[in-house]
Design an enzyme around this catalytic site. Structure first.
Site, short mmCIF file in Angstrom:
data_model
loop_
_atom_site.label_atom_id
_atom_site.label_comp_id
_atom_site.label_asym_id
_atom_site.label_seq_id
_atom_site.Cartn_x
_atom_site.Cartn_y
_atom_site.Cartn_z
N THR A 85 -6.32 -2.06 -3.19
CA THR A 85 -6.76 -1.07 -3.68
C THR A 85 -7.23 -1.25 -4.93
O THR A 85 -6.78 -2.22 -5.76
CB THR A 85 -5.48 -0.03 -3.87
OG1 THR A 85 -5.75 1.05 -4.77
CG2 THR A 85 -4.43 -0.89 -4.53
N GLU A 143 -6.66 0.45 -7.58
CA GLU A 143 -5.63 0.60 -8.52
C GLU A 143 -5.14 -0.47 -9.12
O GLU A 143 -4.54 -0.54 -10.34
CB GLU A 143 -4.28 1.25 -8.04
CG GLU A 143 -4.57 2.98 -7.66
CD GLU A 143 -4.80 3.78 -8.87
OE1 GLU A 143 -4.04 3.46 -9.76
OE2 GLU A 143 -5.58 4.76 -8.66
N TYR A 196 3.11 0.74 -7.95
CA TYR A 196 2.32 0.84 -6.82
C TYR A 196 1.24 -0.30 -6.92
O TYR A 196 1.29 -1.02 -6.24
CB TYR A 196 1.59 2.25 -6.65
CG TYR A 196 0.47 2.14 -5.82
CD1 TYR A 196 0.97 2.13 -4.22
CD2 TYR A 196 -0.77 2.44 -6.20
CE1 TYR A 196 -0.23 2.15 -3.53
CE2 TYR A 196 -1.70 2.34 -5.12
CZ TYR A 196 -1.74 2.25 -3.61
OH TYR A 196 -2.34 2.22 -2.93
P1 NDP Z 1 -1.06 7.59 3.41
O1 NDP Z 1 -0.19 7.95 2.60
O2 NDP Z 1 -1.80 8.81 4.27
O3 NDP Z 1 -0.30 6.83 4.68
C1 NDP Z 1 0.72 6.04 4.54
C2 NDP Z 1 1.48 5.55 5.84
O4 NDP Z 1 2.19 4.49 5.58
C3 NDP Z 1 2.00 6.75 6.52
O5 NDP Z 1 1.67 6.66 8.12
C4 NDP Z 1 3.44 6.51 6.24
O6 NDP Z 1 4.35 6.99 7.45
C5 NDP Z 1 3.51 4.90 6.38
N1 NDP Z 1 4.75 4.49 5.60
C6 NDP Z 1 5.16 4.51 4.37
N2 NDP Z 1 6.19 3.90 4.20
C7 NDP Z 1 6.46 3.17 5.40
C8 NDP Z 1 7.53 2.20 5.89
N3 NDP Z 1 8.40 2.11 5.08
N4 NDP Z 1 7.40 1.69 7.12
C9 NDP Z 1 6.44 1.91 7.72
N5 NDP Z 1 5.55 2.81 7.50
C10 NDP Z 1 5.37 3.54 6.20
O7 NDP Z 1 -2.09 6.52 3.00
P2 NDP Z 1 -3.58 6.47 3.21
O8 NDP Z 1 -3.91 6.54 4.71
O9 NDP Z 1 -4.37 7.33 2.08
O10 NDP Z 1 -3.79 4.97 2.86
C11 NDP Z 1 -3.67 3.78 3.72
C12 NDP Z 1 -3.32 2.57 2.98
O11 NDP Z 1 -4.46 2.36 2.12
C13 NDP Z 1 -2.18 2.59 2.05
O12 NDP Z 1 -1.70 1.27 2.28
C14 NDP Z 1 -2.83 2.99 1.00
O13 NDP Z 1 -1.89 2.59 -0.38
C15 NDP Z 1 -4.20 2.49 0.80
N6 NDP Z 1 -5.23 2.70 0.10
C16 NDP Z 1 -5.81 4.04 -0.12
C17 NDP Z 1 -6.37 4.30 -0.78
C18 NDP Z 1 -6.92 5.95 -0.53
O14 NDP Z 1 -7.73 6.29 -1.51
N7 NDP Z 1 -6.41 6.66 0.46
C19 NDP Z 1 -7.13 3.62 -1.55
C20 NDP Z 1 -6.78 2.35 -1.67
C21 NDP Z 1 -5.63 1.80 -0.86
P3 NDP Z 1 5.04 8.51 7.32
O15 NDP Z 1 3.87 9.23 7.79
O16 NDP Z 1 6.06 8.31 8.01
O17 NDP Z 1 5.29 8.73 5.91
P1 GDP Z 2 -4.73 7.59 -7.29
O1 GDP Z 2 -5.83 7.25 -8.02
O2 GDP Z 2 -4.46 6.63 -6.33
O3 GDP Z 2 -3.51 7.64 -8.43
O4 GDP Z 2 -4.86 8.97 -6.88
P2 GDP Z 2 -4.45 10.59 -7.15
O5 GDP Z 2 -5.36 11.27 -6.58
O6 GDP Z 2 -3.34 10.64 -7.13
O7 GDP Z 2 -4.74 10.68 -8.97
C1 GDP Z 2 -6.09 10.47 -9.46
C2 GDP Z 2 -6.16 10.83 -10.87
O8 GDP Z 2 -5.77 12.23 -10.83
C3 GDP Z 2 -5.13 9.91 -11.81
O9 GDP Z 2 -5.71 9.53 -12.81
C4 GDP Z 2 -4.35 11.26 -12.15
O10 GDP Z 2 -3.45 11.14 -13.19
C5 GDP Z 2 -5.14 12.28 -12.17
N1 GDP Z 2 -4.39 13.62 -11.82
C6 GDP Z 2 -4.60 14.88 -12.73
N2 GDP Z 2 -3.59 15.68 -12.20
C7 GDP Z 2 -3.23 15.22 -11.25
C8 GDP Z 2 -2.03 15.96 -10.29
O11 GDP Z 2 -1.79 17.09 -10.49
N3 GDP Z 2 -1.88 15.21 -9.26
C9 GDP Z 2 -2.41 13.87 -8.96
N4 GDP Z 2 -2.05 13.38 -7.89
N5 GDP Z 2 -3.14 13.17 -9.84
C10 GDP Z 2 -3.55 14.10 -10.87
#
Ligand code: NDP
Ligand code: GDP
Length: 350
Positions: free
Chosen positions: A125, A127, A149
């Protein structure tokens, strides 16, 4: 027929990737966690629930990981499962480290022992760049994580590189910048906004409470990003790649576009609430995807305004359908008001 194992198939990316791989002719296995209430709504929403094979896996449980590999006999593993929300990682740093960091090593060790020829994708990521000072970030930029994270993800990222070098595993890190869609979780800021704007435009709500709206993010469209994951595993040798749009916008700009779409003034409908400020935030992200463009032939198509519009239209349609009594797979109707959640860590005075 190729087999793919996707961890976290119930999440945003897992669902889109499953659909993408099914269209490519893969047999798709996906891991899910046993919860007291099932959460397969994204797979149902995309109409693919019946086409994927489900395997119960928790990244905290090594044996369930080994079992999932033995049963699915994958050619490719996409490790998307994680505690994926930065905010929650401040509330649960240990669980985030165990799942998002150590969980990956459990996978790598399992592969090394029982399936060393499998290709492995790790969801890294942007992040990991943290609160950096660079005008853009690439594969060469130093990492300086700003949240539990990001620190857990960086540990996993480094372990993928180590296993690649030490044991010759075909393991790639996709350093994906934020990517959004109508399937994005409701706690993330874009979807929180589009869901609230939809409700406000239909008279179901009056305002949104947000934290740091000056932060800048490089937001892309999730269905395009899952294609990049697959492309990484089709290369001759494993490597790490940045996937991004190279555009950056503030949350304020996202608010402007979203409220403009429904003809409202965003400033009249938002309240800043300290509870949504993070103890440390990442102020600025903008990804350089040149390596992905030249090696993978990948580039982003959907830009900022279009992304906001896609998400808004879908949330408006959902709330409209809900108001008319229609039933469909969806998360927002029973999502708790965030005011009910008392454990948010406030930004510390410094
Ligand atoms: P989501 O939060 O939508 O999905 C996360 C998934 O992980 C869910 O299916 C969740 O299951 C599962 N999960 C959580 N904890 C566990 C565990 N202990 N054991 C098994 N499965 C688990 O994330 P995204 O689809 O948005 O992201 C996919 C991946 O990409 C993640 O690793 C995220 O950190 C990474 N990522 C995402 C970005 C984004 O902008 N979306 C950017 C960069 C990286 P359940 O439904 O049961 O909670
Ligand atoms: P991230 O980049 O994975 O942390 O994605 P988020 O969508 O959670 O947050 C993106 C940015 O939005 C971060 O800088 C947060 O601090 C900012 N932010 C401001 N207000 C909010 C809020 O109410 N919820 C979340 N999730 N983020 C917020």
């Amino acid at each position: 027929m190729k087999h793919a194992l996707i961890t976290g198939i119930t999440g945003q990316d897992g669902a889109y990737l499953a659909k993408f791989l099914l269209n490519k002719g893969y047999k798709v296995f996906g891991t899910y966690r046993r919860l007291s209430t099932p959460n397969f709504w994204r797979l149902q929403y995309l109409g693919i629930f019946d086409q994927v094979e489900l395997l119960p896996v928790d990244l905290l449980d090594s044996f369930s990981i080994i079992e999932s590999i033995k049963i699915s006999k994958p050619d490719e593993i996409y490790n998307l499962a994680a505690q994926s929300f930065v905010g929650a990682s401040f509330e649960q740093p240990l669980a985030s480290a165990e799942i998002t960091g150590l969980g990956v090593v459990k996978f790598l060790e399992s592969i090394r022992n029982i399936a060393p020829d499998v290709k492995f994708y790790q969801a890294s990521t942007s992040e990991m760049f943290g609160d950096n000072q660079f005008t853009e970030q690439s594969e060469e930029t130093i990492f300086d994580p700003s949240s539990p994270y990001a620190a857990a993800k960086l540990y996993a990222h480094n372990m993928v590189k180590i296993y690649r070098k030490a044991y010759g595993l075909f393991a790639c890190n996709g350093i994906l910048f934020n990517h959004e869609s109508p399937l994005r979780g409701l706690e993330f800021v874009t979807r929180k906004i589009t869901n609230a704007v939809a409700k406000i435009s239909l008279g179901l709500e009056d305002h949104i409470e947000l934290g740091n709206i000056d932060a800048k993010r490089d937001w892309g469209f999730a269905p395009e990003y899952v294609e990049a994951m697959w492309l990484m595993l089709q290369q001759k040798s494993p490597d790490d790649y940045v996937i991004a749009t190279n555009e950056t916008h503030t949350i304020k700009e996202f608010l402007e576009v979203a409220f403009d779409f429904v003809g409202l003034d965003w400033e009249k409908h938002i309240k800043i609430d300290e509870r949504f400020m993070r103890p440390v935030d990442v102020r600025y992200l903008r990804g350089n995807f040149q390596k992905s463009k030249s090696d993978l032939g990948w580039e982003p198509k959907t830009r900022f305004n279009d992304l906001a519009e896609i998400m808004l239209k879908s949330d408006i349609e959902r709330w409209d359908n809900w108001s008319n009594g229609k039933h469909f797979a969806w998360d927002a109707w029973n999502y708790p008001n965030e005011k009910k959640i008392l454990s948010r860590k406030l930004k510390l005075d410094r």
